[in-house]
Design a protein around this motif. Structure first.
Motif, PDB file in Angstrom:
ATOM      1  N   LYS A 190      37.562  52.276  38.567  1.00 24.83           N
ATOM      2  CA  LYS A 190      38.024  53.357  38.069  1.00 24.83           C
ATOM      3  C   LYS A 190      37.048  54.418  37.998  1.00 24.83           C
ATOM      4  O   LYS A 190      35.964  54.169  37.292  1.00 24.83           O
ATOM      5  N   ASN A 191      37.347  55.626  38.448  1.00 25.78           N
ATOM      6  CA  ASN A 191      36.561  56.667  38.377  1.00 25.78           C
ATOM      7  C   ASN A 191      35.044  56.361  38.869  1.00 25.78           C
ATOM      8  O   ASN A 191      33.927  56.652  38.173  1.00 25.78           O
ATOM      9  N   SER A 192      34.858  55.669  40.000  1.00 24.80           N
ATOM     10  CA  SER A 192      33.775  55.127  40.628  1.00 24.80           C
ATOM     11  C   SER A 192      32.877  54.206  39.888  1.00 24.80           C
ATOM     12  O   SER A 192      31.566  54.114  40.037  1.00 24.80           O
TER      13      SER A 192
ATOM     14  N   THR B 198      35.278  48.488  36.253  1.00 23.79           N
ATOM     15  CA  THR B 198      35.761  48.247  34.769  1.00 23.79           C
ATOM     16  C   THR B 198      36.070  46.900  34.500  1.00 23.79           C
ATOM     17  O   THR B 198      36.083  46.489  33.417  1.00 23.79           O
ATOM     18  N   ARG B 199      36.146  45.941  35.481  1.00 22.85           N
ATOM     19  CA  ARG B 199      36.506  44.532  35.547  1.00 22.85           C
ATOM     20  C   ARG B 199      36.081  43.700  36.674  1.00 22.85           C
ATOM     21  O   ARG B 199      36.545  44.379  37.694  1.00 22.85           O
ATOM     22  N   ILE B 200      35.506  42.661  36.374  1.00 28.08           N
ATOM     23  CA  ILE B 200      35.318  41.395  37.506  1.00 28.08           C
ATOM     24  C   ILE B 200      35.941  40.266  37.235  1.00 28.08           C
ATOM     25  O   ILE B 200      35.477  39.734  36.134  1.00 28.08           O
ATOM     26  N   ASN B 201      36.790  39.636  37.943  1.00 28.10           N
ATOM     27  CA  ASN B 201      37.111  38.383  37.659  1.00 28.10           C
ATOM     28  C   ASN B 201      36.249  37.464  38.881  1.00 28.10           C
ATOM     29  O   ASN B 201      36.697  37.724  39.908  1.00 28.10           O
ATOM     30  N   GLU B 202      35.441  36.692  38.357  1.00 30.22           N
ATOM     31  CA  GLU B 202      34.530  35.919  39.269  1.00 30.22           C
ATOM     32  C   GLU B 202      34.874  34.405  39.388  1.00 30.22           C
ATOM     33  O   GLU B 202      35.069  33.869  38.179  1.00 30.22           O
ATOM     34  N   TYR B 203      35.026  34.252  40.580  1.00 31.79           N
ATOM     35  CA  TYR B 203      35.464  32.677  40.773  1.00 31.79           C
ATOM     36  C   TYR B 203      34.359  31.909  41.514  1.00 31.79           C
ATOM     37  O   TYR B 203      33.873  32.359  42.616  1.00 31.79           O
ATOM     38  N   TYR B 204      33.919  31.020  41.025  1.00 34.59           N
ATOM     39  CA  TYR B 204      32.573  30.242  41.720  1.00 34.59           C
ATOM     40  C   TYR B 204      32.480  28.778  41.252  1.00 34.59           C
ATOM     41  O   TYR B 204      33.201  28.326  40.113  1.00 34.59           O
ATOM     42  N   ASP B 205      31.597  27.958  41.731  1.00 33.47           N
ATOM     43  CA  ASP B 205      31.454  26.604  41.182  1.00 33.47           C
ATOM     44  C   ASP B 205      30.421  26.360  40.213  1.00 33.47           C
ATOM     45  O   ASP B 205      29.319  26.572  40.424  1.00 33.47           O
TER      46      ASP B 205
ATOM     47  N   SER C  58      18.290  44.683  40.161  1.00 30.67           N
ATOM     48  CA  SER C  58      18.107  46.371  39.723  1.00 30.67           C
ATOM     49  C   SER C  58      18.737  46.450  38.413  1.00 30.67           C
ATOM     50  O   SER C  58      20.052  46.511  38.604  1.00 30.67           O
ATOM     51  N   ARG C  59      18.269  46.193  37.254  1.00 35.57           N
ATOM     52  CA  ARG C  59      19.131  46.296  36.032  1.00 35.57           C
ATOM     53  C   ARG C  59      19.604  47.973  36.036  1.00 35.57           C
ATOM     54  O   ARG C  59      20.835  48.070  35.555  1.00 35.57           O
ATOM     55  N   GLN C  60      18.841  48.922  36.465  1.00 37.36           N
ATOM     56  CA  GLN C  60      19.138  50.097  36.438  1.00 37.36           C
ATOM     57  C   GLN C  60      20.401  50.336  37.467  1.00 37.36           C
ATOM     58  O   GLN C  60      21.394  51.126  37.103  1.00 37.36           O
ATOM     59  N   GLY C  61      20.198  49.901  38.333  1.00 33.69           N
ATOM     60  CA  GLY C  61      21.613  49.879  39.535  1.00 33.69           C
ATOM     61  C   GLY C  61      22.780  49.474  38.959  1.00 33.69           C
ATOM     62  O   GLY C  61      23.880  49.862  39.059  1.00 33.69           O
ATOM     63  N   LEU C  62      22.530  48.150  38.202  1.00 41.87           N
ATOM     64  CA  LEU C  62      23.866  47.478  37.661  1.00 41.87           C
ATOM     65  C   LEU C  62      24.446  48.161  36.615  1.00 41.87           C
ATOM     66  O   LEU C  62      25.539  48.516  36.547  1.00 41.87           O
ATOM     67  N   GLU C  63      23.430  48.887  35.788  1.00 44.97           N
ATOM     68  CA  GLU C  63      23.910  49.688  34.725  1.00 44.97           C
ATOM     69  C   GLU C  63      24.792  50.956  35.104  1.00 44.97           C
ATOM     70  O   GLU C  63      25.651  51.415  34.549  1.00 44.97           O
ATOM     71  N   GLN C  64      24.415  51.438  36.326  1.00 50.30           N
ATOM     72  CA  GLN C  64      24.863  52.575  36.840  1.00 50.30           C
ATOM     73  C   GLN C  64      26.167  52.208  37.617  1.00 50.30           C
ATOM     74  O   GLN C  64      27.383  53.146  37.257  1.00 50.30           O
ATOM     75  N   VAL C  65      26.497  51.284  37.915  1.00 46.90           N
ATOM     76  CA  VAL C  65      27.842  51.013  38.641  1.00 46.90           C
ATOM     77  C   VAL C  65      28.908  50.296  37.661  1.00 46.90           C
ATOM     78  O   VAL C  65      29.990  50.563  37.964  1.00 46.90           O
ATOM     79  N   PHE C  66      28.447  49.631  36.605  1.00 47.87           N
ATOM     80  CA  PHE C  66      29.430  49.405  35.683  1.00 47.87           C
ATOM     81  C   PHE C  66      29.971  50.351  34.772  1.00 47.87           C
ATOM     82  O   PHE C  66      28.798  51.276  34.254  1.00 47.87           O
ATOM     83  N   ASP C  67      30.982  50.343  34.282  1.00 46.92           N
ATOM     84  CA  ASP C  67      31.512  51.262  33.103  1.00 46.92           C
ATOM     85  C   ASP C  67      31.060  50.649  31.829  1.00 46.92           C
ATOM     86  O   ASP C  67      30.703  49.271  31.638  1.00 46.92           O
ATOM     87  N   ALA C  68      30.843  51.361  31.006  1.00 45.38           N
ATOM     88  CA  ALA C  68      30.225  50.678  29.584  1.00 45.38           C
ATOM     89  C   ALA C  68      31.013  49.948  29.090  1.00 45.38           C
ATOM     90  O   ALA C  68      30.675  48.981  28.276  1.00 45.38           O
TER      91      ALA C  68
ATOM     92  N   THR D 110      34.923  29.587  35.384  1.00 47.77           N
ATOM     93  CA  THR D 110      34.342  28.077  34.951  1.00 47.77           C
ATOM     94  C   THR D 110      34.642  28.046  33.445  1.00 47.77           C
ATOM     95  O   THR D 110      34.556  26.843  33.195  1.00 47.77           O
ATOM     96  N   ASP D 111      34.555  29.096  32.704  1.00 52.00           N
ATOM     97  CA  ASP D 111      34.503  28.956  31.202  1.00 52.00           C
ATOM     98  C   ASP D 111      35.706  29.591  30.515  1.00 52.00           C
ATOM     99  O   ASP D 111      36.074  29.797  29.449  1.00 52.00           O
ATOM    100  N   GLY D 112      36.361  30.776  31.155  1.00 52.45           N
ATOM    101  CA  GLY D 112      37.538  31.501  30.808  1.00 52.45           C
ATOM    102  C   GLY D 112      36.870  32.608  29.928  1.00 52.45           C
ATOM    103  O   GLY D 112      37.752  33.306  29.234  1.00 52.45           O
ATOM    104  N   VAL D 113      35.475  32.649  29.659  1.00 48.38           N
ATOM    105  CA  VAL D 113      35.031  33.712  28.571  1.00 48.38           C
ATOM    106  C   VAL D 113      34.713  34.990  29.374  1.00 48.38           C
ATOM    107  O   VAL D 113      34.450  35.226  30.451  1.00 48.38           O
ATOM    108  N   GLU D 114      34.970  36.271  28.515  1.00 55.23           N
ATOM    109  CA  GLU D 114      34.902  37.524  29.103  1.00 55.23           C
ATOM    110  C   GLU D 114      33.628  37.975  28.600  1.00 55.23           C
ATOM    111  O   GLU D 114      33.102  37.847  27.454  1.00 55.23           O
ATOM    112  N   GLN D 115      32.850  38.563  29.391  1.00 53.90           N
ATOM    113  CA  GLN D 115      31.481  38.963  29.089  1.00 53.90           C
ATOM    114  C   GLN D 115      31.404  40.690  28.938  1.00 53.90           C
ATOM    115  O   GLN D 115      32.098  41.120  30.099  1.00 53.90           O
ATOM    116  N   SER D 116      30.643  41.213  28.553  1.00 51.01           N
ATOM    117  CA  SER D 116      30.372  42.468  28.520  1.00 51.01           C
ATOM    118  C   SER D 116      29.530  42.783  29.622  1.00 51.01           C
ATOM    119  O   SER D 116      28.842  41.786  30.197  1.00 51.01           O
ATOM    120  N   ALA D 117      29.302  44.072  30.119  1.00 49.43           N
ATOM    121  CA  ALA D 117      28.522  44.527  31.248  1.00 49.43           C
ATOM    122  C   ALA D 117      27.358  44.098  30.928  1.00 49.43           C
ATOM    123  O   ALA D 117      26.476  43.499  31.743  1.00 49.43           O
TER     124      ALA D 117
END
Length: 143
Positions: A116-118, A121-128, A37-47, A55-62
């Protein structure tokens, strides 16, 4: 549509405490990811949310992360299995196994999430990363 009753507070009786709010954010995130759900993801992420991958140390936007989630799992049912979650006043940590292709693909993962404020604001994701590359490669080859 997935929705979080924003602005609701414990005095109104909706939530017992702030940890319940954060746990609800986590539940909504999982539901949005696993249903694509794109709409659901957009709702739960802060802008201004940032998503970092081990795996790459790169920070992505929401927005970038949402696009990757949708593209990776489009037309490919998957789920989070064996979920374990610890909720804290500033977010949550969740360990799970991503399962796809009828169980042919399994990948343990861990998320360290700040809320923050429901909103996330940040996810640090660890996977293979090797397993993700194989999943993306099989996606290109089959569909």
């Amino acid at each position: 549509m997935l929705s979080l009753p924003l602005g609701t507070n414990s005095r109104e009786g909706m939530f017992v405490n702030d940890l319940d709010k954060i746990n609800l954010v986590a539940d909504l995130f999982v539901a949005a990811v696993t249903t694509g759900s794109r709409q659901g993801l957009e709702q739960v992420f802060d802008a201004s949310a940032v998503i970092w991958h081990n795996t790459d140390g790169v920070e992505q936007s929401a927005a970038e992360s949402i696009n990757v989630i949708i593209a990776t799992f489009r037309n490919r049912p998957f789920s989070y299995e064996k979920m374990q979650r610890a909720v804290f006043p500033t977010g949550f940590v969740q360990q799970h196994v991503i399962t796809a292709d009828g169980g042919a693909f399994e990948m343990p993962a861990c998320l360290v999430v700040e809320v923050k404020n429901s909103k996330i604001t940040r996810i640090n994701e660890y996977y293979d990363g090797v397993r993700v590359a194989a999943l993306k490669s099989s996606r290109r080859n089959t569909g």
